[in-house]
Design a protein around this motif. Structure first.
Motif, PDB file in Angstrom:
ATOM      1  N   SER A 431     -42.230  65.143 -19.050  1.00 48.98           N
ATOM      2  CA  SER A 431     -41.756  64.169 -20.039  1.00 48.98           C
ATOM      3  C   SER A 431     -41.893  62.753 -19.491  1.00 48.98           C
ATOM      4  O   SER A 431     -42.266  62.545 -18.332  1.00 48.98           O
ATOM      5  CB  SER A 431     -40.295  64.442 -20.398  1.00 48.98           C
ATOM      6  N   GLU A 432     -41.559  61.770 -20.335  1.00 49.19           N
ATOM      7  CA  GLU A 432     -41.632  60.376 -19.928  1.00 49.19           C
ATOM      8  C   GLU A 432     -40.275  59.831 -19.478  1.00 49.19           C
ATOM      9  O   GLU A 432     -40.105  58.608 -19.351  1.00 49.19           O
ATOM     10  CB  GLU A 432     -42.180  59.537 -21.091  1.00 49.19           C
ATOM     11  N   LYS A 433     -39.328  60.690 -19.206  1.00 46.90           N
ATOM     12  CA  LYS A 433     -37.991  60.240 -18.819  1.00 46.90           C
ATOM     13  C   LYS A 433     -38.020  59.423 -17.522  1.00 46.90           C
ATOM     14  O   LYS A 433     -37.384  58.377 -17.422  1.00 46.90           O
ATOM     15  CB  LYS A 433     -37.057  61.444 -18.658  1.00 46.90           C
ATOM     16  N   PHE A 434     -38.755  59.908 -16.536  1.00 40.99           N
ATOM     17  CA  PHE A 434     -38.839  59.185 -15.269  1.00 40.99           C
ATOM     18  C   PHE A 434     -39.535  57.843 -15.467  1.00 40.99           C
ATOM     19  O   PHE A 434     -39.086  56.818 -14.939  1.00 40.99           O
ATOM     20  CB  PHE A 434     -39.593  60.027 -14.239  1.00 40.99           C
ATOM     21  N   ASP A 435     -40.615  57.840 -16.264  1.00 39.01           N
ATOM     22  CA  ASP A 435     -41.363  56.612 -16.504  1.00 39.01           C
ATOM     23  C   ASP A 435     -40.451  55.536 -17.087  1.00 39.01           C
ATOM     24  O   ASP A 435     -40.445  54.382 -16.636  1.00 39.01           O
ATOM     25  CB  ASP A 435     -42.520  56.869 -17.479  1.00 39.01           C
ATOM     26  N   ASN A 436     -39.671  55.917 -18.102  1.00 37.87           N
ATOM     27  CA  ASN A 436     -38.794  54.953 -18.762  1.00 37.87           C
ATOM     28  C   ASN A 436     -37.655  54.510 -17.849  1.00 37.87           C
ATOM     29  O   ASN A 436     -37.223  53.351 -17.898  1.00 37.87           O
ATOM     30  CB  ASN A 436     -38.255  55.551 -20.061  1.00 37.87           C
ATOM     31  N   ALA A 437     -37.177  55.429 -17.011  1.00 35.42           N
ATOM     32  CA  ALA A 437     -36.115  55.057 -16.073  1.00 35.42           C
ATOM     33  C   ALA A 437     -36.615  54.010 -15.081  1.00 35.42           C
ATOM     34  O   ALA A 437     -35.923  53.030 -14.790  1.00 35.42           O
ATOM     35  CB  ALA A 437     -35.610  56.295 -15.335  1.00 35.42           C
ATOM     36  N   ILE A 438     -37.835  54.197 -14.565  1.00 30.53           N
ATOM     37  CA  ILE A 438     -38.406  53.226 -13.628  1.00 30.53           C
ATOM     38  C   ILE A 438     -38.630  51.884 -14.318  1.00 30.53           C
ATOM     39  O   ILE A 438     -38.380  50.813 -13.739  1.00 30.53           O
ATOM     40  CB  ILE A 438     -39.719  53.759 -13.027  1.00 30.53           C
ATOM     41  N   ALA A 439     -39.079  51.915 -15.575  1.00 30.49           N
ATOM     42  CA  ALA A 439     -39.307  50.670 -16.310  1.00 30.49           C
ATOM     43  C   ALA A 439     -37.992  49.921 -16.532  1.00 30.49           C
ATOM     44  O   ALA A 439     -37.936  48.692 -16.409  1.00 30.49           O
ATOM     45  CB  ALA A 439     -39.995  50.958 -17.638  1.00 30.49           C
ATOM     46  N   ASP A 440     -36.935  50.639 -16.849  1.00 26.31           N
ATOM     47  CA  ASP A 440     -35.628  50.004 -17.036  1.00 26.31           C
ATOM     48  C   ASP A 440     -35.107  49.434 -15.712  1.00 26.31           C
ATOM     49  O   ASP A 440     -34.552  48.337 -15.670  1.00 26.31           O
ATOM     50  CB  ASP A 440     -34.624  51.008 -17.608  1.00 26.31           C
TER      51      ASP A 440
END
Length: 471
Positions: A431-440
């Motif tokens: 999923s993109e959960k990690f991607d979005n967490a890093i972006a935040d």
């Protein structure tokens, strides 16, 4: 702590057991938790930076502060220690790798492999040490957010860039998890091949500009350094003085002290050769040191002792530039654990060889006692061998997005060599959960960087810190 064996697993663990360990780590520390930025209540970023100054060349500390104050991005480049302290308060996946320790986008670049191919890899390992894999990913993601702000990119453009970095890391780790162990170790990034693969994502003009940069990189070697840094005096090559950036040793000390330092460095070169492979040691001994000078390097490294060494062979017809750079304790040590190597030069070299696909043939280490009686560790490498970094301030959003993906995949390959790639891939999931967490996280840390940059500027105005801006 053994810096050469940071992996989570034992060799006998099955792939299924390693994947299960990664999923268990995700249950304990959810991916979304990596968006959090928790700061210590007594956080003092200026105090941390001034603490580093005590072990550096005093007259160069203001140069370091001046370079850091040029912009929030240059501040970020020099603030590896404050970020290490901040990351220590963040959620910990427990999945350890050999960390670069300073994985911002300016610490990736091109250089020549021993086979004379132009390769792309991490190129700064002063802070390398084992630790949680996400620390490097967070520093990389935050660096793109800060650099994007410096370049005037919009919120949407910057988020796309950071997401490309996080996604590139996650997808590359998944690919490495599926590969045989030997294939991971043979993997590398040929820059010409990478540019061809990115061709469809770059406008024609940008692609042609990138090809021109590769051509320029091949010209950055000892011959080019010789023309830029030396001149002929009485028939011999001598290093040109450009204080405080480049200062020959004879200008730094009186005659007796300069002679002692010259002898110290020559002794260092002779003894450092023992850290090289025998064939490379033989090559080194074809050259003789003729002169040395102190050289200011980078942003975060300013003030550490760095020497450039001019060597010659065949009666002065051939020349070689080496750089001997002081290696101090990693900024990660207080938060991730101390290295088992008492010689930090060895720590840097072993970490670099563990993370890079190929390394400089002259890369080695040694410890020496200076004329001041202080024993210091150094690592040695070529000053230039097709070494080249991307012009970050000239990047457009689409180009920085391609570069973010390249850097992230390179970082994933480095981590896959030292850590448990299967456990990390299972932890990250699809999923993109990690991607979005890093972006935040990157947005929050860029906001903090701007405040820290202002805090250092205020400290200079108040006289708490000194800064020099004219170099």
């Amino acid at each position: 702590m053994d810096v050469t064996a940071p992996a989570l697993r034992r060799p006998e663990n099955s792939r299924a057991e390693r994947a299960a360990a990664g999923k268990a780590a995700r249950a304990a520390v959810p991916l979304r938790a990596h968006a959090e930025l928790e700061l210590a209540p007594d956080r003092d970023v200026v105090g941390l930076l001034l603490g580093q100054a005590t072990s550096r060349v005093p007259e160069l500390v203001p140069v370091r502060h001046g370079r850091m104050l040029a912009s929030p991005f240059t501040f970020f480049r020099g603030a590896a220690l404050p970020m290490a302290a901040d990351l220590a308060s963040s959620p910990d996946s427990g999945l350890r790798v050999q960390l670069c320790g300073d994985a911002h986008l300016a610490n990736f670049g091109a250089f020549a492999s021993p086979e004379r191919r132009l390769v792309f890899d991490l190129n700064d390992f002063d802070e390398t040490l084992p630790g949680p894999f996400e620390w490097d990913v967070k520093r990389l993601g935050a660096s793109f957010e800060v650099a994007g702000r410096d370049n005037g990119f919009s919120d949407k453009q910057r988020r796309a860039i950071v997401l490309a970095a996080a996604r590139g890391y996650r997808e590359a780790m998944r690919d490495f998890a599926q590969m045989p162990t030997l294939d991971v170790w043979y993997a590398g990034t040929d820059l010409e091949e990478a540019l061809q693969q990115a061709r469809s994502k770059l406008k024609k003009g940008r692609y042609e500009a990138s090809e021109a940069l590769l051509t320029k990189a091949r010209k950055r070697d000892s011959t080019q350094a010789l023309g830029k840094l030396t001149t002929v005096v009485d028939g011999r090559r001598r290093i040109v003085s450009d204080p405080p950036l480049v200062v020959p040793v004879e200008e730094l000390f009186d005659h007796l002290a300069a002679d002692a330092i010259n002898q110290e460095i020559r002794s260092l070169v002779d003894s450092y050769g023992r850290s090289l492979q025998p064939n490379r040691r033989h090559l080194l001994h074809q050259f003789t040191v003729t002169q040395l000078a102190r050289k200011v390097v980078g942003v975060g490294s300013v003030g550490t002792r760095a020497w450039i060494l001019l060597l010659e062979a065949d009666g002065g017809e051939e020349h070689l530039f080496l750089q001997a750079k002081e290696a101090q304790e990693s900024v990660l040590a207080a938060y991730a654990g101390r290295s088992r190597f008492a010689n930090h030069g060895q720590r840097v070299v072993v970490g670099q060889q563990l993370m890079q696909a190929v390394s400089d043939i002259f890369l080695g280490w040694q410890r020496t006692t200076g004329v001041d009686g202080v024993e210091r560790a150094y690592y040695v490498r070529q000053l230039r061998d097709w070494k080249f970094s991307a012009p970050i301030d000239q990047m457009v959003p689409s180009g920085m997005q391609v570069y973010a993906d390249l850097c992230a995949r390179t970082l994933a390959r480095a981590h896959a060599r030292s850590g448990d790639r299967i456990a990390i891939a299972a932890y990250l999931g699809s999923s993109e959960k990690f991607d979005n967490a890093i972006a935040d996280f990157a947005v929050a840390y860029a906001d903090l960087t701007e405040r820290d940059h202002a805090a250092l500027a205020a400290a200079v105005d108040e006289g708490r810190a000194a800064a020099r801006f004219d170099v």
